[in-house]
Motif scaffolding. Structure first.
Motif, PDB file in Angstrom:
ATOM      1  N   ILE A 118       0.832  -1.204   0.000  1.00 43.31           N
ATOM      2  CA  ILE A 118       0.000   0.000   0.000  1.00 43.31           C
ATOM      3  C   ILE A 118       0.869   1.257   0.000  1.00 43.31           C
ATOM      4  N   VAL A 119       1.861   1.296   0.879  1.00 45.65           N
ATOM      5  CA  VAL A 119       2.699   2.489   1.023  1.00 45.65           C
ATOM      6  C   VAL A 119       3.515   2.742  -0.241  1.00 45.65           C
ATOM      7  N   ILE A 120       4.187   1.706  -0.734  1.00 47.10           N
ATOM      8  CA  ILE A 120       5.062   1.872  -1.898  1.00 47.10           C
ATOM      9  C   ILE A 120       4.275   2.312  -3.126  1.00 47.10           C
ATOM     10  N   GLN A 121       3.166   1.619  -3.411  1.00 43.91           N
ATOM     11  CA  GLN A 121       2.389   1.951  -4.608  1.00 43.91           C
ATOM     12  C   GLN A 121       1.749   3.332  -4.484  1.00 43.91           C
ATOM     13  N   SER A 122       1.295   3.681  -3.276  1.00 44.41           N
ATOM     14  CA  SER A 122       0.674   5.001  -3.083  1.00 44.41           C
ATOM     15  C   SER A 122       1.677   6.119  -3.316  1.00 44.41           C
ATOM     16  N   VAL A 123       2.898   5.951  -2.808  1.00 46.01           N
ATOM     17  CA  VAL A 123       3.932   6.960  -3.022  1.00 46.01           C
ATOM     18  C   VAL A 123       4.219   7.126  -4.512  1.00 46.01           C
ATOM     19  N   CYS A 124       4.334   6.012  -5.228  1.00 44.22           N
ATOM     20  CA  CYS A 124       4.609   6.082  -6.675  1.00 44.22           C
ATOM     21  C   CYS A 124       3.468   6.767  -7.422  1.00 44.22           C
ATOM     22  N   ILE A 125       2.226   6.412  -7.074  1.00 48.92           N
ATOM     23  CA  ILE A 125       1.062   6.987  -7.764  1.00 48.92           C
ATOM     24  C   ILE A 125       0.951   8.484  -7.486  1.00 48.92           C
ATOM     25  N   ILE A 126       1.095   8.879  -6.225  1.00 46.70           N
ATOM     26  CA  ILE A 126       0.989  10.298  -5.872  1.00 46.70           C
ATOM     27  C   ILE A 126       2.078  11.109  -6.564  1.00 46.70           C
ATOM     28  N   SER A 127       3.289  10.570  -6.637  1.00 42.97           N
ATOM     29  CA  SER A 127       4.379  11.301  -7.297  1.00 42.97           C
ATOM     30  C   SER A 127       4.104  11.454  -8.792  1.00 42.97           C
ATOM     31  N   ILE A 128       3.516  10.443  -9.422  1.00 38.83           N
ATOM     32  CA  ILE A 128       3.158  10.542 -10.841  1.00 38.83           C
ATOM     33  C   ILE A 128       2.081  11.606 -11.045  1.00 38.83           C
ATOM     34  N   PHE A 129       1.091  11.645 -10.156  1.00 45.14           N
ATOM     35  CA  PHE A 129       0.050  12.667 -10.243  1.00 45.14           C
ATOM     36  C   PHE A 129       0.655  14.060 -10.134  1.00 45.14           C
ATOM     37  N   PHE A 130       1.595  14.214  -9.218  1.00 44.61           N
ATOM     38  CA  PHE A 130       2.229  15.519  -9.011  1.00 44.61           C
ATOM     39  C   PHE A 130       2.999  15.946 -10.259  1.00 44.61           C
ATOM     40  N   VAL A 131       3.776  15.030 -10.826  1.00 42.96           N
ATOM     41  CA  VAL A 131       4.553  15.344 -12.034  1.00 42.96           C
ATOM     42  C   VAL A 131       3.623  15.682 -13.189  1.00 42.96           C
ATOM     43  N   THR A 132       2.513  14.944 -13.291  1.00 39.26           N
ATOM     44  CA  THR A 132       1.551  15.193 -14.370  1.00 39.26           C
ATOM     45  C   THR A 132       0.953  16.594 -14.271  1.00 39.26           C
ATOM     46  N   ALA A 133       0.523  16.957 -13.065  1.00 42.08           N
ATOM     47  CA  ALA A 133      -0.122  18.264 -12.887  1.00 42.08           C
ATOM     48  C   ALA A 133       0.873  19.414 -12.966  1.00 42.08           C
ATOM     49  N   ARG A 134       2.095  19.193 -12.452  1.00 49.02           N
ATOM     50  CA  ARG A 134       3.056  20.293 -12.320  1.00 49.02           C
ATOM     51  C   ARG A 134       3.840  20.544 -13.616  1.00 49.02           C
ATOM     52  N   TYR A 135       4.140  19.477 -14.346  1.00 45.47           N
ATOM     53  CA  TYR A 135       5.038  19.625 -15.491  1.00 45.47           C
ATOM     54  C   TYR A 135       4.413  19.228 -16.832  1.00 45.47           C
ATOM     55  N   ILE A 136       3.720  18.080 -16.853  1.00 46.03           N
ATOM     56  CA  ILE A 136       3.197  17.586 -18.137  1.00 46.03           C
ATOM     57  C   ILE A 136       2.039  18.451 -18.626  1.00 46.03           C
ATOM     58  N   SER A 137       1.128  18.796 -17.711  1.00 48.49           N
ATOM     59  CA  SER A 137      -0.034  19.589 -18.117  1.00 48.49           C
ATOM     60  C   SER A 137       0.365  20.951 -18.703  1.00 48.49           C
ATOM     61  N   PRO A 138       1.236  21.736 -18.056  1.00 57.15           N
ATOM     62  CA  PRO A 138       1.652  23.008 -18.680  1.00 57.15           C
ATOM     63  C   PRO A 138       2.347  22.817 -20.025  1.00 57.15           C
ATOM     64  N   PHE A 139       3.119  21.750 -20.153  1.00 62.71           N
ATOM     65  CA  PHE A 139       3.809  21.500 -21.422  1.00 62.71           C
ATOM     66  C   PHE A 139       2.811  21.246 -22.552  1.00 62.71           C
ATOM     67  N   VAL A 140       1.790  20.422 -22.264  1.00 67.09           N
ATOM     68  CA  VAL A 140       0.789  20.118 -23.293  1.00 67.09           C
ATOM     69  C   VAL A 140      -0.015  21.366 -23.640  1.00 67.09           C
TER      70      VAL A 140
END
Length: 746
Positions: A427-449
């Motif tokens: 639970i902990v490992i997968q949640s950390v990975c998922i939350i970090s992907i969400f953060f990268v998506t919102a912070r960097y990928i979305s403005p780029f697109v």
């Protein structure tokens, strides 16, 4: 006339003073760290007898670089896997020491009329011992092979992580000037999140990178790449609001898990020594002798609190964890000082301008005094134990010994414990990975697109889709991955176990996965109808591509585990774990047979090692062959690595006959051998029979190394001795064979 920048002249003055003073300290056999501090005091602005530096700002920058490299090398020596292996004894001892010293430091500061911030920082300064000073003292006193030393090293490993946590908490407290428990909890959770994320990402990427580029790297390139990785992590840590020291420590601990970890540590050592010297010299520059004289009373009081408090807290923690009284006292005496992390904590207070001017020189003075006292405390720790043992009532000693014995028991791991441990971990490992992907998506990928696509709906769909694609393997692992199938199956088919908790745990995984999925989508898609449509599309795609997603996750996990375990697998035959026999002073130690040894070529029966020295030979490693519990006809040959069990005094008498000219090897044990105990009860088939007739050696390849009977300890008992009811029997054996043998007895 050629102009010489002040930085160069100041650096020359610093290194010249440091070199001269440390030569003197080498001559009088005192720690170099103390020499650096005195050198800084001499070239600082508070003493005018010697030339002083002219550009304080540049020196502070050099000192900050020194902290970075100091923490980087501490990380290289730390390793999170080492932390996992130190065991409960080291963790309990370290926790007791830190909690007590934090309280004593805060209470002492308040007693002296200091502010709350000064008192809190004093508690942090006093709570961490000095790894550098202790290792140096152990080497000079030649006690690294003694039983208590391993516990001390374990405590130091735990303290390293505690010190990092303190740096984060004190930084948060200093910046917010707020004692809110909620804010502290958020800081701890934030630290835990990024520690897990950086460790997972680092282990996944860095060992693979180093492996791919190994043929292209010589020592120079590897050094440059390692320092570059360190500074990159420093920038990342600073970016998310942590100190540069934390980033350096994390990168060091990641590189410590790689195959090149030891080589990197060797290459970086010279750089660390250079900048570390500048840091400790800068520590000395901040000392104001007048202020020190003015506060001589607090210095002496805090020194006493440090030595007495650490002796009490560490010894008590060791006793609670099940260590013998002697090992506990020796551990407490060894850890009664403060050092490099204390300087860093004190420097943090000065840098953030939240502590008073007098705290820093007081901390340095206390460190200097306890640095001088440490070797003497270690040397006379055994004598203090003798005095304590003589003064304590015999009944207390007997109870302490009994508690120490009962603290070391054979524990069976239940299916529930196995399953829940893996469940929480997943639970902990997968949640950390998922939350970090969400953060990268919102912070960097979305403005780029958005910068490249004009249609807002398409941008939202593309961003959400890309985020879900990256998170898909981890979402599958969170929701559908099978966890500990054997333990789960046993629980599911066990008639005495309710299936309700298992069903609830599975439902929680599914709900959490749906929550994360919806959370990602609603960041970009607000229309409820489109949101429902997207969730349906996700469900359909998930059912169609489940196997591919599963394979993708398995490849990710396989690479991570390969990188994580590669170092251990390459050194599997050297990987050893040292156990303790509590409450005795006996322990396992490995000796290497020298070619000149008089024992070479003789069999164990003729040598009579047990009769002459009182020790037992538990194992012989000869090349790639391991001989467990060798027989009487087994001979010793040059280069054999012999594992023997005995007390410090017995081993000291034996060692000159086996290792004639080689240095002591570390206190370690083969992974395949373990020390455990068996209690003889009224129904035991061993009751009333001798060690020889029990068949332990033949059935379990087990060696009886000790018996406790009515408070009396019999080390290496004769094979003709009978087992009696309530005997506590200690045996050396392979863990699996031991468990099977115990099952047969029951």
């Amino acid at each position: 006339m050629v102009h010489l920048p002040p930085l160069i002249s100041d650096l020359g003055l610093i290194l010249g003073a440091a070199g001269l003073i440390t030569l003197i300290f080498k001559r009088i056999k005192q720690p170099l760290v103390l020499g650096y501090i005195i050198a800084g005091l001499l070239v600082g602005q508070h003493i005018s007898i010697f030339p002083s530096i002219t550009d304080q700002e540049n020196i502070e920058i050099w000192a900050e670089i020194g902290v970075i490299f100091l923490l980087f090398t501490l990380g290289l020596e730390f390793s999170f896997k080492k932390l996992a292996k130190v065991g409960g004894a080291s963790s309990i001892t370290a926790a007791m020491e830190v909690i007590v010293m934090l309280a004593l430091g805060y209470g002492t500061g308040k007693l002296l009329g200091w502010s709350s911030m000064d008192s809190i920082f004093l508690g942090g300064i006093l709570s961490v011992s000095s790894t550098t000073i202790i290792i140096r003292a152990f080497e000079e006193l030649d006690v690294k092979t003694q039983q208590f030393a391993v516990l001390v090293f374990g405590v130091l490993i735990v303290e390293d992580l505690v010190a990092i946590l303190l740096l984060v908490l004190l930084s948060t407290l200093a910046l917010s000037q707020n004692f809110s428990g909620t804010e502290m909890l958020i800081s701890v959770l934030k630290l835990a999140f990024f520690l897990i994320l950086w460790f997972i990402g680092g282990i996944f990427l860095i060992p693979t990178f180093l492996k791919k580029t190994r043929k292209l790297m010589n020592d120079e390139t590897l050094l440059i790449v390692s320092i570059a990785l360190c500074l990159i992590m420093v920038m990342l840590a600073t970016k998310v609001g942590f100190s540069p020291a934390l980033g350096a420590f994390i990168m060091g601990s990641i590189l410590a898990e790689t195959v090149q970890g030891e080589k990197i540590e060797h290459l970086v050592k010279s750089v660390k020594d250079l900048f570390g010297a500048i840091f400790f010299v800068s520590v000395g520059m901040l000392i104001d002798p007048d202020m020190l004289i003015e506060n001589i009373g607090p210095v002496l009081l805090i020194t006493f609190i440090t030595v007495a408090g650490k002796l009490f807290s560490t010894s008590t923690g060791a006793l609670i964890s099940g260590q013998s009284l002697k090992a506990s006292v020796q551990t407490g005496m060894s850890l009664s000082q403060i050092g490099e992390f204390s300087f860093i904590i004190a420097t943090l207070g000065v840098t953030l301008k939240v502590t008073s001017d007098f705290l820093y020189p007081i901390a340095v003075a206390v460190s200097a005094i306890t640095t001088f006292t440490t070797p003497y405390l270690i040397r006379y720790s055994a004598g203090l134990y003798d005095i304590i043992e003589e003064k304590l009532p015999a009944g207390w000693i007997k109870k302490l010994n009994k508690y120490s014995s009962t603290a070391q028991v054979i524990t069976t791991t239940s299916d529930w414990k196995i399953y829940l441990h893996s469940y929480i971990y997943n639970i902990v490992i997968q949640s950390v990975c998922i939350i970090s992907i969400f953060f990268v998506t919102a912070r960097y990928i979305s403005p780029f697109v958005r910068n490249h696509v004009s249609n807002a709906i398409i941008v939202d769909f593309m961003t959400a889709g890309f985020g879900l694609l990256l998170a898909a393997p981890f979402l599958w692992a969170l929701v559908g991955r099978r966890i500990q199938e054997n333990a789960y199956s046993n629980l599911w088919h066990n008639e005495n176990v309710s299936r309700g908790p298992l069903i609830a745990l599975n439902l929680f995984r599914i709900v959490l996965g749906l929550f994360f999925t919806v959370l990602l989508v609603i960041q970009f898609i607000s229309d409820p109808y489109i949101l429902i449509l997207v969730i349906v599309i996700i469900a359909v795609l998930n059912s169609l591509f489940t196997k591919r997603i599963q394979k993708m996750y398995n490849r990710i996990e396989r690479r991570f585990l390969t990188n994580l375990n590669e170092k251990e697998e390459q050194a599997l035959h050297k990987d050893k774990i040292r156990p303790d026999i509590v409450p005795w002073d006996a322990h396992l130690v490995e000796l290497k047979v020298s070619p000149e040894s008089p024992f070479v070529g003789q069999n164990l029966f003729d040598l009579g090692i047990r009769e002459k020295f009182g020790v037992n030979i538990a194992m012989i490693e000869r090349g790639r062959n391991t001989i467990a519990n060798p027989g009487r006809d087994e001979k010793l040959y040059p280069g054999d690595e012999v594992m023997v069990i005995g007390t410090d005094d017995q081993l000291a008498k034996l060692k000159p006959f086996i290792e004639l000219s080689e240095e002591n090897r570390p206190l370690v044990q083969r992974e395949t051998m373990t020390l455990q105990k068996v209690t003889i009860n009224s129904n035991s088939p061993l009751k009333g029979i001798t060690i020889r007739s029990s068949g332990m050696r033949e059935k379990a390849k087990a060696l009886v190394v000790g018996i406790e009977r009515d408070g009396e300890r019999i080390l290496n008992p004769d094979s003709s001795m009978q087992f009696m009811e309530e005997d506590i029997v200690w045996i050396v054996c392979n863990q699996k064979r031991l468990q099977e043998f115990i099952m047969q007895l029951q």
